[in-house]
Design an enzyme around this catalytic site. Structure first.
Site, PDB file in Angstrom:
ATOM      1  CG  ASP A   1      -0.997 -26.235 -18.775  1.00 17.72           C
ATOM      2  OD1 ASP A   1      -0.678 -26.309 -17.572  1.00 17.72           O
ATOM      3  OD2 ASP A   1      -1.470 -27.187 -19.427  1.00 17.72           O
TER       4      ASP A   1
ATOM      5  CG  HIS B   1       0.222 -25.541 -14.168  1.00 19.46           C
ATOM      6  ND1 HIS B   1       0.600 -26.699 -14.820  1.00 19.46           N
ATOM      7  CD2 HIS B   1       1.272 -25.227 -13.355  1.00 19.46           C
ATOM      8  CE1 HIS B   1       1.804 -27.061 -14.423  1.00 19.46           C
ATOM      9  NE2 HIS B   1       2.241 -26.178 -13.537  1.00 19.46           N
TER      10      HIS B   1
ATOM     11  N   GLY C   1       2.364 -34.477 -24.463  1.00 21.86           N
ATOM     12  CA  GLY C   1       2.755 -35.713 -25.108  1.00 21.86           C
ATOM     13  C   GLY C   1       4.094 -36.289 -24.688  1.00 21.86           C
TER      14      GLY C   1
ATOM     15  CG  ASP D   1      -0.561 -31.459 -15.506  1.00 24.45           C
ATOM     16  OD1 ASP D   1      -0.931 -31.989 -16.571  1.00 24.45           O
ATOM     17  OD2 ASP D   1      -0.259 -30.251 -15.422  1.00 24.45           O
ATOM     18  N   GLY D   2       0.111 -34.807 -16.557  1.00 26.38           N
ATOM     19  CA  GLY D   2       1.137 -35.261 -17.483  1.00 26.38           C
ATOM     20  C   GLY D   2       1.057 -36.739 -17.798  1.00 26.38           C
TER      21      GLY D   2
ATOM     22  N   GLY E   1      -4.975 -34.772 -21.379  1.00 26.56           N
ATOM     23  CA  GLY E   1      -4.471 -34.116 -22.575  1.00 26.56           C
ATOM     24  C   GLY E   1      -4.599 -35.008 -23.784  1.00 26.56           C
TER      25      GLY E   1
END
Length: 221
Positions: free
Chosen positions: A35, A66, A147, A175-176, A197
């Site tokens: 990232d 990204h 988070g 993603d996320g 993550g």
């Protein structure tokens, strides 16, 4: 059912970055997600070009870069120069005046082209670009920090993209806020890969290999 798992390296332990890369690689990670943030397109700074170079030098596995930056066309060559065929660059179309021109630079360099779609970006606004990219990274949270809470309306967007992927020749990635429930729900529907993550991978007890094995062995209907 097979699906790809990508490690979000902004969540890694930077006191021992080389050890982190080695253990993730031994544990069976499919790629390393990098990232890059400029503090303008998103209100945060994350990884740098030097971090990318470091990780690229430590592994033969693919990198997924990204770019959360304004006007990526201004710096895209710097990132291309440190990648190799099989790596991916995602740009945010709304960060660029002419995103197709930037994507063409990625394609010409032999790097896999991708776009990242923010939660507030509709499929219709990027529809034409879906024909020229290989990957679509769907942000299920607002980009910029790890988070965050999952935004439930993203599920409808993923359904729309999955209905277009065969016709337009791209794969969908998540993603996320990626928890086990998201993988169980969306891998069977056709989401190709998931960026891991702090929800599932980093900051947990146990070796990465055990965690990744457990994710791959989850019962998926």
């Amino acid at each position: 059912m097979s699906f790809e798992l990508m490690a979000s390296m902004m969540c890694a332990n930077y006191r021992n970055l080389e050890d982190e890369v080695r253990e993730l690689e031994r544990g069976g990670i499919d790629s390393f997600h990098i990232d890059i943030m400029d503090g303008r397109f998103v209100p945060n700074f994350a990884m740098s070009l030097n971090d990318l170079r470091c990780i690229r030098g430590l592994t033969e596995l693919p990198l997924d870069v990204h770019l959360m930056v304004e006007h990526p066309s201004h710096t895209i060559e710097l990132f291309i120069a440190n990648l190799r065929p099989g790596d991916t660059i995602y740009i945010h179309p709304e960060a660029e005046y002419h995103p197709s021109t930037t994507l063409q630079k990625v394609i010409n360099a032999g790097i896999t082209p991708g776009i990242a779609i923010n939660p507030g970006t509709s499929v219709e606004t990027v529809y034409e670009m879906l024909r020229i990219v290989d990957k679509v990274l769907v942000m299920s949270v607002n980009p910029g920090n790890a988070g965050q809470m999952f935004l439930p309306y993203v599920g409808e967007k993923i359904q729309r993209l999955l209905s277009l992927r065969e016709k337009m020749g791209f794969e969908v990635y998540w993603d996320g806020a990626c928890g086990a429930d998201k993988i169980k729900a969306y891998a069977p529907q056709g989401v190709k890969g998931f960026v891991l993550g702090t929800t599932l991978l980093f900051g947990k007890k146990g070796h990465y290999g055990d965690i990744l094995h457990g994710i791959r062995q989850m019962h998926i209907a």
